[in-house]
Design a protein around this motif. Structure first.
Motif, PDB file in Angstrom:
ATOM      1  N   ALA A  82      86.855 -18.764  46.420  1.00  0.00           N
ATOM      2  CA  ALA A  82      88.065 -19.563  46.296  1.00  0.00           C
ATOM      3  C   ALA A  82      88.820 -19.033  47.440  1.00  0.00           C
ATOM      4  N   GLY A  83      90.081 -18.168  46.526  1.00  0.00           N
ATOM      5  CA  GLY A  83      90.883 -18.157  47.149  1.00  0.00           C
ATOM      6  C   GLY A  83      90.675 -17.543  48.623  1.00  0.00           C
ATOM      7  N   ALA A  84      90.205 -16.940  49.290  1.00  0.00           N
ATOM      8  CA  ALA A  84      90.079 -17.042  50.775  1.00  0.00           C
ATOM      9  C   ALA A  84      89.743 -18.345  51.823  1.00  0.00           C
ATOM     10  N   LYS A  85      89.206 -19.309  50.559  1.00  0.00           N
ATOM     11  CA  LYS A  85      89.480 -20.909  51.364  1.00  0.00           C
ATOM     12  C   LYS A  85      89.993 -21.173  51.173  1.00  0.00           C
ATOM     13  N   ASN A  86      91.301 -21.295  49.965  1.00  0.00           N
ATOM     14  CA  ASN A  86      92.572 -21.336  49.993  1.00  0.00           C
ATOM     15  C   ASN A  86      93.686 -20.870  50.755  1.00  0.00           C
ATOM     16  N   ALA A  87      93.434 -19.669  51.519  1.00  0.00           N
ATOM     17  CA  ALA A  87      94.496 -19.092  52.240  1.00  0.00           C
ATOM     18  C   ALA A  87      94.189 -19.707  53.050  1.00  0.00           C
ATOM     19  N   ALA A  88      93.154 -19.763  53.871  1.00  0.00           N
ATOM     20  CA  ALA A  88      92.806 -21.192  55.152  1.00  0.00           C
ATOM     21  C   ALA A  88      93.551 -22.241  55.172  1.00  0.00           C
ATOM     22  N   LEU A  89      93.387 -22.032  54.202  1.00  0.00           N
ATOM     23  CA  LEU A  89      93.568 -23.780  54.540  1.00  0.00           C
ATOM     24  C   LEU A  89      95.177 -24.216  53.787  1.00  0.00           C
ATOM     25  N   MET A  90      96.088 -23.244  53.207  1.00  0.00           N
ATOM     26  CA  MET A  90      96.971 -22.729  52.681  1.00  0.00           C
ATOM     27  C   MET A  90      98.046 -22.493  54.516  1.00  0.00           C
ATOM     28  N   ALA A  91      97.262 -21.811  55.541  1.00  0.00           N
ATOM     29  CA  ALA A  91      97.724 -21.193  56.367  1.00  0.00           C
ATOM     30  C   ALA A  91      97.417 -22.465  57.587  1.00  0.00           C
ATOM     31  N   VAL A  92      96.364 -23.678  57.293  1.00  0.00           N
ATOM     32  CA  VAL A  92      96.337 -25.082  58.016  1.00  0.00           C
ATOM     33  C   VAL A  92      96.921 -26.074  58.092  1.00  0.00           C
ATOM     34  N   ARG A  93      97.992 -25.973  56.198  1.00  0.00           N
ATOM     35  CA  ARG A  93      98.907 -26.920  55.562  1.00  0.00           C
ATOM     36  C   ARG A  93     100.185 -26.248  56.847  1.00  0.00           C
ATOM     37  N   ILE A  94     100.050 -25.422  56.760  1.00  0.00           N
ATOM     38  CA  ILE A  94     101.782 -24.732  56.848  1.00  0.00           C
ATOM     39  C   ILE A  94     101.887 -24.726  58.269  1.00  0.00           C
ATOM     40  N   LEU A  95     100.440 -24.201  59.237  1.00  0.00           N
ATOM     41  CA  LEU A  95     100.554 -24.997  61.019  1.00  0.00           C
ATOM     42  C   LEU A  95     101.289 -26.153  60.865  1.00  0.00           C
ATOM     43  N   ALA A  96     100.138 -27.217  60.014  1.00  0.00           N
ATOM     44  CA  ALA A  96     100.515 -28.635  60.300  1.00  0.00           C
ATOM     45  C   ALA A  96     101.842 -29.088  60.515  1.00  0.00           C
ATOM     46  N   LEU A  97     102.686 -28.787  59.847  1.00  0.00           N
ATOM     47  CA  LEU A  97     104.653 -28.870  59.876  1.00  0.00           C
ATOM     48  C   LEU A  97     104.769 -28.991  61.079  1.00  0.00           C
ATOM     49  N   ASP A  98     104.105 -28.423  62.096  1.00  0.00           N
ATOM     50  CA  ASP A  98     104.327 -28.630  63.453  1.00  0.00           C
ATOM     51  C   ASP A  98     103.284 -28.943  64.408  1.00  0.00           C
ATOM     52  N   ASP A  99     102.581 -30.102  63.853  1.00  0.00           N
ATOM     53  CA  ASP A  99     101.765 -30.200  64.929  1.00  0.00           C
ATOM     54  C   ASP A  99     100.912 -31.368  64.021  1.00  0.00           C
ATOM     55  N   LYS A 100     100.844 -32.504  64.546  1.00  0.00           N
ATOM     56  CA  LYS A 100     100.602 -33.809  64.099  1.00  0.00           C
ATOM     57  C   LYS A 100      99.097 -33.884  63.743  1.00  0.00           C
ATOM     58  N   GLY A 101      98.523 -33.415  65.312  1.00  0.00           N
ATOM     59  CA  GLY A 101      97.173 -33.557  65.317  1.00  0.00           C
ATOM     60  C   GLY A 101      96.300 -32.472  63.673  1.00  0.00           C
ATOM     61  N   LEU A 102      97.024 -31.312  63.508  1.00  0.00           N
ATOM     62  CA  LEU A 102      96.052 -30.741  62.241  1.00  0.00           C
ATOM     63  C   LEU A 102      97.048 -31.045  61.087  1.00  0.00           C
ATOM     64  N   ARG A 103      98.105 -31.463  60.861  1.00  0.00           N
ATOM     65  CA  ARG A 103      97.968 -32.634  60.108  1.00  0.00           C
ATOM     66  C   ARG A 103      97.461 -33.690  59.463  1.00  0.00           C
ATOM     67  N   ARG A 104      96.556 -34.542  60.744  1.00  0.00           N
ATOM     68  CA  ARG A 104      95.737 -35.698  59.759  1.00  0.00           C
ATOM     69  C   ARG A 104      94.252 -34.700  59.820  1.00  0.00           C
ATOM     70  N   ALA A 105      94.070 -33.634  60.656  1.00  0.00           N
ATOM     71  CA  ALA A 105      93.574 -33.196  60.391  1.00  0.00           C
ATOM     72  C   ALA A 105      93.177 -32.316  58.566  1.00  0.00           C
ATOM     73  N   VAL A 106      94.053 -32.048  57.882  1.00  0.00           N
ATOM     74  CA  VAL A 106      94.164 -31.571  56.943  1.00  0.00           C
ATOM     75  C   VAL A 106      94.302 -33.239  56.151  1.00  0.00           C
ATOM     76  N   ASP A 107      94.300 -34.108  56.807  1.00  0.00           N
ATOM     77  CA  ASP A 107      94.491 -35.795  55.638  1.00  0.00           C
ATOM     78  C   ASP A 107      92.832 -36.089  55.467  1.00  0.00           C
ATOM     79  N   GLY A 108      92.098 -35.316  56.656  1.00  0.00           N
ATOM     80  CA  GLY A 108      91.460 -35.985  57.009  1.00  0.00           C
ATOM     81  C   GLY A 108      90.611 -35.243  56.007  1.00  0.00           C
ATOM     82  N   TYR A 109      91.239 -33.854  55.077  1.00  0.00           N
ATOM     83  CA  TYR A 109      89.896 -32.753  54.662  1.00  0.00           C
ATOM     84  C   TYR A 109      89.856 -33.547  53.277  1.00  0.00           C
ATOM     85  N   ILE A 110      91.044 -33.843  52.575  1.00  0.00           N
ATOM     86  CA  ILE A 110      91.443 -34.219  51.692  1.00  0.00           C
ATOM     87  C   ILE A 110      90.561 -35.612  51.178  1.00  0.00           C
TER      88      ILE A 110
END
Lengths: 167, 167, 167, 167, 167, 167, 167, 167
Positions: free
Chosen positions: A125-153
Motif C-alpha cells: 500500500a505504501g509503495a503504491k501511494n509513494a507513486a501516487l504522491m510522486a504523481v501529485r507532486i509532478l502534477a503541480l506543474d503538468d495540467k495533463g497529469l493533474r487531470r489524470a489525478v482527478d480522473g484516478y480519484i
C-alpha cells in the motif's frame, strides 16, 4: 531504465528482494505514463554508490525519489540528506526481520528536524501511494497529469459503487 | 492569512491547541519566504468545512497542504481524499491522549492504497520537516527556492562544524 | 580532543544536546584511563563530514567508535558502513521525540546482515555500557586494562555488599 | 438490502474484501431477526458517497451503524461526525497491513472528545460483538428483543456446561 | 445519586481516584439533562457488589452503563456479562500503572465474541465520548434529545469557525 | 569444537533448537577463517554450567562470546556478568513465544549500567552481524583479518552493482 | 533482617534505589505479621552473591522469594533457576530506562518452559500483590493466615461501600 | 476429573479451544503425580458458574488454581477476587485475536493492588511453568514433592549436557 524518455522519478531499493513490493510503485507510474527508473543501492552495503546517486539525481533531471527499505531503514534518510529533491520513504516488512515492518516504519518516519522524508504505509500500500504522491507532486506543474489525478480519484469512487452492486 | 501574496501552502490543524507545534512549520515557510496560511478545521467536529476546504484548495492556488492532527488523526487522510494536491501529515502528541502521538502516527501513515499522505515525525520535528518537504516540492519549479534549499542543507553542515568548536 | 595521547575511542554524537548523556561514556573511559575524543556529526545534517570521519577513523588510530543518536538514529549504521572498526550504538531518548527512545532503539539495533552495530540500552545506562564494552574490547590486547576490567567487576559486587549493610 | 423490512442496522465496510469478516455481524443480526443492510463505501476512496450515506442514514430509519475498516481506519469516525446515530467501529486486520489490526484499533478507538465511536475487538470477534451491541441498543425499546438478549446470555452459559461434559 | 429523576445512565468506576476523569462523563450528561448516577465498585475488590449492581441495573430503569477502569480493566467486561444493557468502557491511564492506559485499552476493547463492550479512547476524551455515546443511544427514542445531539454537532462546527477568527 | 586451532570465538546458545539460526554466525566465522566453537547452555536450565563456562572462557583463550537466546533472554547478560570478555547478544524469535523476538530484544539490549552486552538484530541478520562484529574486534590486532574485513565491505558494494545489472 | 523470627519471605532487589517500591511488599507482610527480610543482590553486578543466596534460601527456612528488578530484569529468573522455592517477580519502572517498565515486564514474565517466575504488575501495585501472593501461598498451610486473607478480601469490599458514601 | 484422589490443582480455561495449550500444564502435573482437574468456565459467558467455582474451590480442597485465557483475559483476575487461594494466570495467544497474546498478557499481569494473579509467559511455555509453579508451591509442605522438584531441576541441566554431545 524502464523508459526512453528521461526518468522523472527514481525508485530506489536496498535489496533486489524488495523488487516485488516496489514494482507496485513502478506500475502506478506506468499507469500515469511517468518516466521512471529502478535503482539498487544500500545505505549500509554501498554507501558510496548511495552518495553518488543522491548527489547527482537532481542534475540528471530526477524530480522525486521513492525509496523502499526494511529493518533499520536508513536509506531514505541518507538520500534525503544529500539531495534537495523530495524523498518519499516506503518502510518494508523485510523477511529478515520478524518485527513486521515496524522497525522500518520508525526508522523512516522519525527523521530529526532539518531533513524531511515523506513516509508511506508499510509494504505494498505504501509503495503504491509513494507513486501516487510522486504523481501529485509532478502534477503541480503538468495540467495533463493533474487531470489524470482527478480522473484516478473519480475512478476510485466509481469502482466502489460498482462493487456495491456485486456485493 | 499571514501574507498578502496568495498562499502556496496551507497549514491546517484540527484544534487551536495545535498552534504552538504547527507554528514551527509556519516559521520555516517564512524563513524561505513562501506565502502560506493557517486554517483551522477538524475531520470530526467540522466535516463540511473540511470538505469545502479540501475541494477548493487547488482552485485557490494552494500547491501543498500540511495537516497536523492528534489521536485518531483522520484529518490529513480526509483532506487527501478530496484534493489532487500533495498532502503532508504531521502526527501530534495531543495532551488529550497518553499514547505519545503513537495513535496519531499510525492513523496518519497507514493510509490504504489509493490516497497518499506524506507522514512526518511526531510533533515539532515533524512540523518543521513538513514545511521543508513543502519547500522541496515547490522548489522543483522555482530555481530561487532550489538555491535556498541547497543553502539550507549547507548551512546545517556548517552549524555542526561550529558547534564542534564549542563542544 | 580530551587527551594528549592519541584517542583510541571516538565518542560521536549527532547533536550537542546529546552531550549530557554521552559524557557518561567519556567519564567511564577516563576512569579506565583510555584516551578518547568527542566528535560531533550528524548522519543527516552533515553527511559528508560523517563519511570523512568514518573513512579516516581507523587510519588515525581509533580502535572503537561509540555513537549516540536519537529518533531515526541512522548515525551508527552509517558510520559502521564506512569503517572496518567495531561501532557501538547508543539509542538516545531525544527530547524531540515522544517515543522514549524506542524509535532510536529499533533504528540502531535492527541493522541488516552485513554491517554490524553493537546496540546498547537507551540513554545513560547505554552510554556507560558502551564505554565499558569499548574497554573490554581494548583489554583483549592490553593486560593492564584487563586487570582493570576484572577489578571493576569485583568492585560492583563489593558495592552491593556495602549497600546491603546500609539498607 | 438483505431484508424486505426497512433496515434498522447498516453494516458499512470500506472494501469488499472485508465482507468475510463483516458477515459475522450480519449473521448475528439474522439470528436476532433484526433487519439490516450491507453498504460499501470508503472514507478515502469515496468520501462523497460516505458523506451522503452518513447524512441520510437517520432519516432512512437506520438506528445503529456498524463500520468495519482496516489500516488507518477513518471510516467509523468520518461517519460518526455526520450522523447523530450511535456508530460502532470494528477494526480489521487488513491483509494490506502487517500490523495485525493494531493500526486500525488505534485509528478507531482514539477518537477525540466530541465525536464518539464505540470500538470493538479487532476482527471477527469484534464484528460479532458489534452486532450484539446493536441488538442491546435496539432492545432498549423492544421487549421481545430484550428477551432474546437475555436468552442469548443464558445460552452462552449453558453451552459451557455442555462443553465441560465433553472435555 | 445526582438527580431526583430516576437515573437512565449509571457511571461506574473502580476507584474513587477515577472520579476526576469520570466527572467528564457526568458533566456531558448534565449538559444534555440526562438523569444519571455515580456508582463505585471494583471487579476485583468488590466482585459481589459488582454482580449485584449488574444484575439489577436494567430492572432499576438504567438504560446505559458507562464504566471507567484502569490497568487490567476487567470491570466493563464483568458488568457486560451480567446485564443485557449496552455497556460503554472507558480505559483509564491509572497513576498506578506506567503503561499509559495501554493495558486498560486492550483489557477493555479486546472482548471475546459474545459479550460486547463499547470501548472509548483512553482518559478524559473517552469519558466525554462515553457520555455522548449514551446520549446518542437514548436519543434513538427521544426526539428532544435527538435535536440536542444535532445541536451539539452543529455547535462543534461553529466553534471551529469562531476559533479560526481568533487564530 | 569445530576447529583444531584453539577457538577464539565461542557461539553459545540456550537450546539446540537455536542451532539453525546461530549457524549463520558459525558460517561467517568460517568464511573469515576464525577458529570457533559451539556451546550449549541455558541461563535457567543449567545455571552452574553457564557460570563455569563464563568463568573459564577468558582463560581458555576465547576472545569474544556470541550468545543467542529467545524469550526472556537472560543468557548473554548472565555470561557478561561473569567474564571480562566482550559479549555479543543475538535475540532470537523463539517458536515458543508469539512475541516475534521482541521480548528477547528488550531482555538482551536493556542491560543496566555496569555490565555491557552488544545487542544485534533479532534472528538470522543478528547472528550474521554478531560474527562480523566479532571479526571486527579480532581484526583490531590482526592485519590479515583487517584486510579481510575491508574486502568484505568492498565485496558487498560490488554485489549490489552486479545485482543492478540483473534487475 | 526486619524480624527476630526467622524470615519466611525474602524480598530481594537489584538496587537500593528499588527500596521505595519494594517497601510496599514489606509493608503488606508486616500487616499480615509474616516474618521477612530485605536482601540486596544483582543478577549482573553480584552474580556469585545471587547464586549463594538462591542456593541457600530453602535451607534457611525461606518459603517464598519476591524479586524486584528493572530494565532487562534477569534477577527473578536467575534466582528461580537455582532454588526449588516459588519465586515472584516484580518488574520495576527503573528511572534508568525510559521504557516505563515494559522491558522489565517482558524480561520477567516471558520465562522459557522449565523455570517458572510468577510475574506481577509493574511497580507498586506489583510489589503489593507480590506480598499478597506470598501470603496466599503461606496460608495454604496456616489457618490463621487464611482467615487473615479472607478478612483482607472482605475489607476491600467494605472499603468500597464506604467510599461510595463519600463520593 | 482426571484422578481419583481429590484434585489439589484446578486447571481452568475459558474455552475448550484452549485445551491443547492447557494440557501442557496437566501433563506436568501428571509427571509430578499431583492430582488435578480440568474445569471449563468463562469470565464473560458464564459469570455465575465462575463465581460458584471460585467460591467453592478452597472448600473442596483445591490448593492452587491455574487459569488460561486469551484476548481481554479477565478470568484469572475474576477468580482471584473470589478465592483466597493462589491463582496462576496463563495468557493465551487466542486464534480469535491477531495481537499474539499481547492483549491477554497485559489483561492478566496488570492486576491492580489488592488481588494478586501470578502471570506466566504467553502460551505453552506459560502453561508448563504454571504447573511447575503449582508444584513448587505444593512442595513447600510435601518433602517428596520437593525432592521431585530438585530432581527436575537437576534433570534439565543434565539434558543440556547430553544435547551438547549431539550438537
Amino acid at each position: 531504465m524502464k523508459e526512453k524518455r528521461e526518468a522523472l522519478v527514481s525508485i530506489v531499493m536496498g535489496s533486489d528482494s524488495d523488487l516485488p513490493i516496489m514494482k507496485e510503485a513502478a506500475s502506478i507510474l506506468e499507469e500515469f505514463n511517468v518516466p521512471h527508473e529502478l535503482f539498487l543501492t544500500s545505505a549500509h552495503r554501498s554507501p558510496e554508490r548511495t552518495s553518488l546517486f543522491a548527489g547527482k539525481a537532481a542534475g540528471r533531471g530526477i524530480k522525486v525519489i521513492i525509496v523502499g527499505a526494511g529493518m533499520a531503514a536508513h536509506l531514505a534518510g541518507v538520500i534525503a540528506s544529500q539531495t534537495p529533491l523530495p524523498v518519499i520513504g516506503v518502510p518494508l516488512d523485510s523477511s529478515a526481520s520478524p518485527l513486521q515492518g515496524f522497525d522500518a516504519l520508525l526508522s523512516t518516519v522519525q527523521m530529526p528536524g532539518g531533513v524531511p522524508v515523506a513516509a508511506m504505509a508499510i509494504g505494498k500500500a505504501g509503495a503504491k501511494n509513494a507513486a501516487l504522491m510522486a504523481v501529485r507532486i509532478l502534477a503541480l506543474d503538468d495540467k495533463g497529469l493533474r487531470r489524470a489525478v482527478d480522473g484516478y480519484i473519480e475512478k476510485m469512487a466509481e469502482d466502489i459503487e460498482e462493487k456495491q452492486q456485486r456485493l
